[in-house]
Scaffold this motif. Structure first.
Motif, PDB file in Angstrom:
ATOM      1  N   LYS A  28      75.537  51.392  76.084  1.00 46.86           N
ATOM      2  CA  LYS A  28      75.719  52.657  76.789  1.00 46.86           C
ATOM      3  C   LYS A  28      75.067  53.806  76.023  1.00 46.86           C
ATOM      4  CE  LYS A  28      79.840  54.441  76.892  1.00 46.86           C
ATOM      5  NZ  LYS A  28      81.269  54.608  77.223  1.00 46.86           N
TER       6      LYS A  28
ATOM      7  N   GLU B 161      79.620  49.784  74.070  1.00 46.99           N
ATOM      8  CA  GLU B 161      79.316  51.108  73.524  1.00 46.99           C
ATOM      9  C   GLU B 161      77.877  51.242  73.048  1.00 46.99           C
ATOM     10  OE1 GLU B 161      80.388  54.898  73.283  1.00 46.99           O
ATOM     11  OE2 GLU B 161      81.710  53.274  73.943  1.00 46.99           O
TER      12      GLU B 161
ATOM     13  N   TYR C 209      77.357  51.893  84.294  1.00 48.86           N
ATOM     14  CA  TYR C 209      76.981  52.344  82.959  1.00 48.86           C
ATOM     15  C   TYR C 209      78.218  52.620  82.105  1.00 48.86           C
ATOM     16  CZ  TYR C 209      72.563  53.152  85.451  1.00 48.86           C
ATOM     17  OH  TYR C 209      71.434  53.009  86.210  1.00 48.86           O
ATOM     18  N   ARG C 210      79.260  53.158  82.731  1.00 47.39           N
ATOM     19  CA  ARG C 210      80.484  53.467  81.984  1.00 47.39           C
ATOM     20  C   ARG C 210      81.126  52.201  81.418  1.00 47.39           C
ATOM     21  NH1 ARG C 210      82.513  56.520  86.533  1.00 47.39           N
ATOM     22  NH2 ARG C 210      84.299  55.109  86.549  1.00 47.39           N
TER      23      ARG C 210
ATOM     24  N   LEU D 249      79.546  59.759  79.679  1.00 46.07           N
ATOM     25  CA  LEU D 249      78.098  59.867  79.502  1.00 46.07           C
ATOM     26  C   LEU D 249      77.657  61.154  78.825  1.00 46.07           C
ATOM     27  CD1 LEU D 249      77.149  58.559  83.069  1.00 46.07           C
ATOM     28  CD2 LEU D 249      77.302  57.236  80.958  1.00 46.07           C
TER      29      LEU D 249
END
Length: 311
Positions: free
Chosen positions: A149, A146, A141-142, A120
């Motif tokens: 995120k 891509e 979220y990880r 992040l």
């Protein structure tokens, strides 16, 4: 309190503690790391921060995590090897687990912080921490694609918690839907695969059965007199020819009749198409005749399988 000592870029500023504030454990920690190198200083200060709960709690999560990541990546925790344990009953092996334990945190917690930092970024992680975003949410979220995120990180950097939460919920819902669709397609693909496997298994069984029948027939023919073998083979070939003629006079003729009805209703002429099919059959028969050098038979009034001798 003494004036804070300036450390290098890899170390953390730690207020010097007077003799009254140092506990027995602090003295033990200080004695463990007596090297003056920057790496030793970093370990010493991190351990010192762990001893000062208030100071450690106020310490920036991202800065603290970046320092811990530095320790792990460069294996600086090995510097603890050979030092006495806090209880003085043994010696440390210089492992990452031991180092995390001396900080009063679990390996899982620190590794999770490092993963969040790498995925992040410092600014977004710091902002999310201030918003009160927990480990479970950050783990979600990880795992996002891509592009999703990145969008979430950019909103997090603004510090607008309401906008961040709204976008996060929208993205998580969308990601869950995409995952569900993918899972459904996978299930359908597996179902198709299983169906194909069943068909292939059935065809394999049929092929094995056919091979067995052929082998039985071959052995039976080998044991029969030549004239009886010839008679049986002619009967088998005549049956194939009869089936072919039946298909022509039955299914093919029926199809031609339907085309004729369609032509009468629509005005479309199918004669060229039908003639092409007939021509292809004629070519096929002529090819077989030529391959086996068959003579022309003038008397074709009756099919060969109706010949009394062959029957």
């Amino acid at each position: 309190m003494a004036r804070a000592k300036t450390q290098s870029a890899e170390t953390i500023d730690l207020p010097a503690l007077n003799g009254e504030m140092l506990t027995a454990n602090q003295n033990m920690m200080a004695a463990m790391l007596d090297s003056h190198s920057e790496e030793r200083d970093l370990l010493n200060q991190l351990l010192g921060q762990a001893q000062m709960a208030d100071s450690f709690a106020k310490f920036s999560l991202t800065v603290r995590t970046s320092k811990l990541a530095y320790v792990k990546e460069n294996k600086l925790y090995r510097g603890l090897k050979g030092k006495k344990t806090p209880d003085g009953q043994g010696f440390l092996a210089g492992t990452w687990d031991e180092f995390c334990g001396l900080l009063g945190r679990s390996v899982a917690q620190i590794d999770e912080d490092i993963s969040n930092l790498r995925a992040l970024g410092e600014e977004a992680l710091d902002s999310m921490s201030r918003m009160g975003i927990g480990y479970r949410e950050m783990r979600q979220y990880r795992r996002l694609p891509e592009d999703q995120k990145t969008a979430l990180i950019e909103v997090a950097k603004t510090g607008d918690k309401e906008a961040f939460v709204d976008l996060a919920e929208e993205i998580i819902a969308k990601h869950a839907k995409e995952k569900e669709d993918l899972s459904q397609r996978l299930d359908e693909t597996n179902a198709d695969y299983e169906a194909q496997s069943e068909v292939m298994a059935k065809k394999t069984a049929e092929l094995d059965k056919t091979k067995q029948e052929l082998e039985k027939t071959r052995k039976r023919l080998q044991s029969m007199p030549a004239n009886e073998v010839a008679k049986e083979l002619r009967q088998e070939v005549a049956a194939v020819a009869y089936e072919a003629e039946s298909n022509i006079l039955g299914s093919l003729r029926e199809g031609f009749a339907k085309l004729e009805e369609h032509a009468a209703e629509s005005g479309e002429d199918h004669r060229t198409f039908k003639a092409g099919l007939i021509r292809q059959l004629e070519i096929t028969l002529a090819t077989v005749r030529s391959e086996f050098h068959l003579p022309d038979v003038d008397d074709a009034s009756a099919p060969v399988w109706l010949n009394a001798a062959e029957a």
